[in-house]
Design a protein around this motif. Structure first.
Motif, PDB file in Angstrom:
ATOM      1  N   ASN A  91      35.684  29.864  52.867  1.00 44.80           N
ATOM      2  CA  ASN A  91      35.606  28.696  52.000  1.00 44.80           C
ATOM      3  C   ASN A  91      36.037  29.047  50.583  1.00 44.80           C
ATOM      4  O   ASN A  91      35.578  30.037  50.012  1.00 44.80           O
ATOM      5  N   SER A  92      36.894  28.222  50.007  1.00 38.27           N
ATOM      6  CA  SER A  92      37.331  28.417  48.629  1.00 38.27           C
ATOM      7  C   SER A  92      37.225  27.092  47.897  1.00 38.27           C
ATOM      8  O   SER A  92      37.666  26.061  48.413  1.00 38.27           O
ATOM      9  N   GLY A  93      36.628  27.130  46.723  1.00 43.10           N
ATOM     10  CA  GLY A  93      36.499  25.915  45.946  1.00 43.10           C
ATOM     11  C   GLY A  93      37.273  25.952  44.648  1.00 43.10           C
ATOM     12  O   GLY A  93      37.348  24.960  43.931  1.00 43.10           O
ATOM     13  N   ALA A  94      37.858  27.123  44.328  1.00 44.90           N
ATOM     14  CA  ALA A  94      38.554  27.255  43.049  1.00 44.90           C
ATOM     15  C   ALA A  94      39.502  28.440  43.097  1.00 44.90           C
ATOM     16  O   ALA A  94      39.440  29.289  43.995  1.00 44.90           O
ATOM     17  N   VAL A  95      40.370  28.495  42.090  1.00 44.83           N
ATOM     18  CA  VAL A  95      41.274  29.617  41.890  1.00 44.83           C
ATOM     19  C   VAL A  95      40.971  30.230  40.535  1.00 44.83           C
ATOM     20  O   VAL A  95      40.915  29.524  39.519  1.00 44.83           O
ATOM     21  N   LEU A  96      40.766  31.540  40.498  1.00 43.44           N
ATOM     22  CA  LEU A  96      40.564  32.269  39.250  1.00 43.44           C
ATOM     23  C   LEU A  96      41.900  32.867  38.818  1.00 43.44           C
ATOM     24  O   LEU A  96      42.574  33.520  39.607  1.00 43.44           O
ATOM     25  N   VAL A  97      42.258  32.647  37.567  1.00 48.00           N
ATOM     26  CA  VAL A  97      43.511  33.172  37.023  1.00 48.00           C
ATOM     27  C   VAL A  97      43.181  34.346  36.115  1.00 48.00           C
ATOM     28  O   VAL A  97      42.531  34.176  35.084  1.00 48.00           O
ATOM     29  N   LYS A  98      43.626  35.536  36.502  1.00 52.63           N
ATOM     30  CA  LYS A  98      43.336  36.726  35.706  1.00 52.63           C
ATOM     31  C   LYS A  98      44.243  36.790  34.487  1.00 52.63           C
ATOM     32  O   LYS A  98      45.342  36.237  34.470  1.00 52.63           O
ATOM     33  N   ASP A  99      43.767  37.505  33.468  1.00 55.02           N
ATOM     34  CA  ASP A  99      44.505  37.511  32.202  1.00 55.02           C
ATOM     35  C   ASP A  99      45.782  38.322  32.261  1.00 55.02           C
ATOM     36  O   ASP A  99      46.630  38.206  31.378  1.00 55.02           O
TER      37      ASP A  99
ATOM     38  N   HIS B 246      41.391  31.310  33.066  1.00 55.87           N
ATOM     39  CA  HIS B 246      41.236  29.920  33.488  1.00 55.87           C
ATOM     40  C   HIS B 246      40.697  29.860  34.910  1.00 55.87           C
ATOM     41  O   HIS B 246      40.906  30.775  35.705  1.00 55.87           O
ATOM     42  N   ILE B 247      40.029  28.751  35.205  1.00 54.36           N
ATOM     43  CA  ILE B 247      39.563  28.473  36.554  1.00 54.36           C
ATOM     44  C   ILE B 247      40.029  27.074  36.918  1.00 54.36           C
ATOM     45  O   ILE B 247      39.832  26.128  36.147  1.00 54.36           O
TER      46      ILE B 247
END
Length: 418
Positions: free
Chosen positions: A283-291, A354-355
């Motif tokens: 299950n995935s509810g979001a994407v994390l964007v690394k710096d 960002h998320i």
């Protein structure tokens, strides 16, 4: 004759005495004004050092939702545990951010801030902004599956003072996730597509990123029974300085496309419906964007980390308190149960800038952008003009690895405005 001379002498003496008295008063007034200015400067310096060099107490007040503005005992924005001075904790900065469309549930307002800084008798303005300010303006849209996705953008890069910067290297990554709908608000991730564009800013600090041809070709093969989540990440670099900005491309039409992340908790608009995207059975509810995004091209795709979001809402739409973390949020922020959709992420990548949260709004898929690098501009004792007798200090700090300017302006409230 002698009487006339005496009158002249007395008159000259009076003139001399008046002149001397005037200069004495002027000197005393000047000395007093200088002393006032030096005292105000000392107070401003002491306050600035407290803000950027101390972590406050409790030290984890930025991420610990149990620490409310009323229970916060000491204020400071420094990242606790770091050995590098002028490193600011972005989670603490988030407590000062207040979006106009969605109030911050744990906002530290300026009245409470003045109490913690012992500045009730002063007015102040606190600004925290990146050295490179990136603004994204949509110029055109492209339809995909009956939805309009922003496809052409004007990116403006300016300095702290609002002046456009030429020759900034701007790179944009446009991400589209195609999802096969399943039962309810759940679907399977079928395809992740990424388009990248780069450009240099002109003398006004502007450039165009045009994804219209790419999206037109992409939409030609799009099927009507799919969900499409899309977002844009822009990276600006100039002489070693870097800034990141995010944009939800379906943000038109009144879509509530913003939110907050405080600690591991996510707060978004209550009008959204949760969406779960299954990626390889998880299950995935979001994407994390690394710096490090776009610094490792062509490996940038690996810097988009899918993560699970557990939402505190049951099938009926009511707040779900049978989960310990949801129950904790409900106790600390009882009003949030009514006004927000609350979720939590088991692990937030510390370097995520960002998320992007997957959601549905009025039956349509939408990505909700949450920036962990907010811009702050708050004031106490007046939000208009700043009195002439004021002191402004600036410090260069870092949020994660991004250069920011922290500016503090202080004046005495009794002196009013010019």
């Amino acid at each position: 004759m002698e009487a006339t001379l005496e009158y002249l002498a007395v008159g000259l003496l009076i003139i001399v005495l008046v002149t001397v008295s005037y200069h004495m008063v002027e000197a005393a007034t000047s000395t007093l004004a200088t002393t006032y200015e030096e005292q105000l400067y000392t107070i401003a310096e002491r306050t600035m050092d407290k803000i950027v060099l101390t972590p406050g107490y409790p030290e984890d007040w930025g991420t610990n939702i149990n620490v409310t503005p009323d229970t916060l005992q000491d204020f400071g924005l420094s990242l606790y545990g770091t050995r590098t001075p002028y490193t600011v904790d972005p989670d603490k900065v988030m407590r000062l951010a207040n979006l106009s469309t969605l109030p911050n549930p744990l906002l530290l307002n300026t009245t409470r801030l003045a109490q913690l800084l012992n500045l009730q008798g002063y007015g102040f303005r606190l600004r925290i902004r990146p050295m490179l300010v990136v603004n994204i303006t949509v110029l055109d849209y492209t339809p995909i599956n009956n939805l309009k996705f922003a496809s052409k953008f004007r990116v403006t890069v300016s300095n702290y003072y609002g002046l456009g910067i030429p020759n900034v290297n701007v790179t944009g990554m446009y991400v589209i996730l195609r999802v096969q709908p399943g039962t309810g608000n759940q679907g399977d991730l079928e395809l992740k597509t990424i388009f990248t564009k780069s450009n240099l800013t002109d003398p006004l600090g502007q450039c165009i990123l045009n994804y219209t041809p790419d999206l037109q070709a992409y939409s030609a093969g799009a099927k009507l029974d799919k969900w499409f989540f899309a977002f844009l990440i822009v990276r600006a670099e100039w002489q070693g300085l870097v800034s990141i900005a995010g944009y939800a491309t379906t943000a038109q039409g009144g879509v509530p496309a913003q939110g907050y992340i405080i600690g591991n908790y996510v707060f978004v608009d209550k009008g959204l419906n949760i969406t779960t995207v299954l990626k390889k059975g998880q299950n995935s509810g979001a994407v994390l964007v690394k710096d490090e995004l776009l610094q490792a091209v062509p490996e940038y795709q690996e810097l988009l980390n899918f993560t699970t979001v557990t939402w505190c809402r049951d099938a009926t739409g009511a707040f779900r308190s049978n989960d310990p973390l949801c129950n904790n949020a409900g106790k600390v922020l009882p009003s949030a149960q009514k006004w927000y959709l609350i979720g939590y992420i088991n692990y937030v990548e510390p370097l995520s800038s960002h998320i992007f949260v997957f959601a549905q709004f009025r039956g349509n898929p939408v990505a909700i952008v949450i920036s962990r690098l907010p811009n702050i501009d708050i004031a106490y004792g007046g939000t208009g003009a700043v009195p002439a007798n004021s002191v402004s200090l600036r410090r260069m700090c870092t949020l994660y690895n991004y250069p920011y300017i922290v500016e503090l302006t202080i004046w005495r409230r009794v002196e009013g405005f010019p």
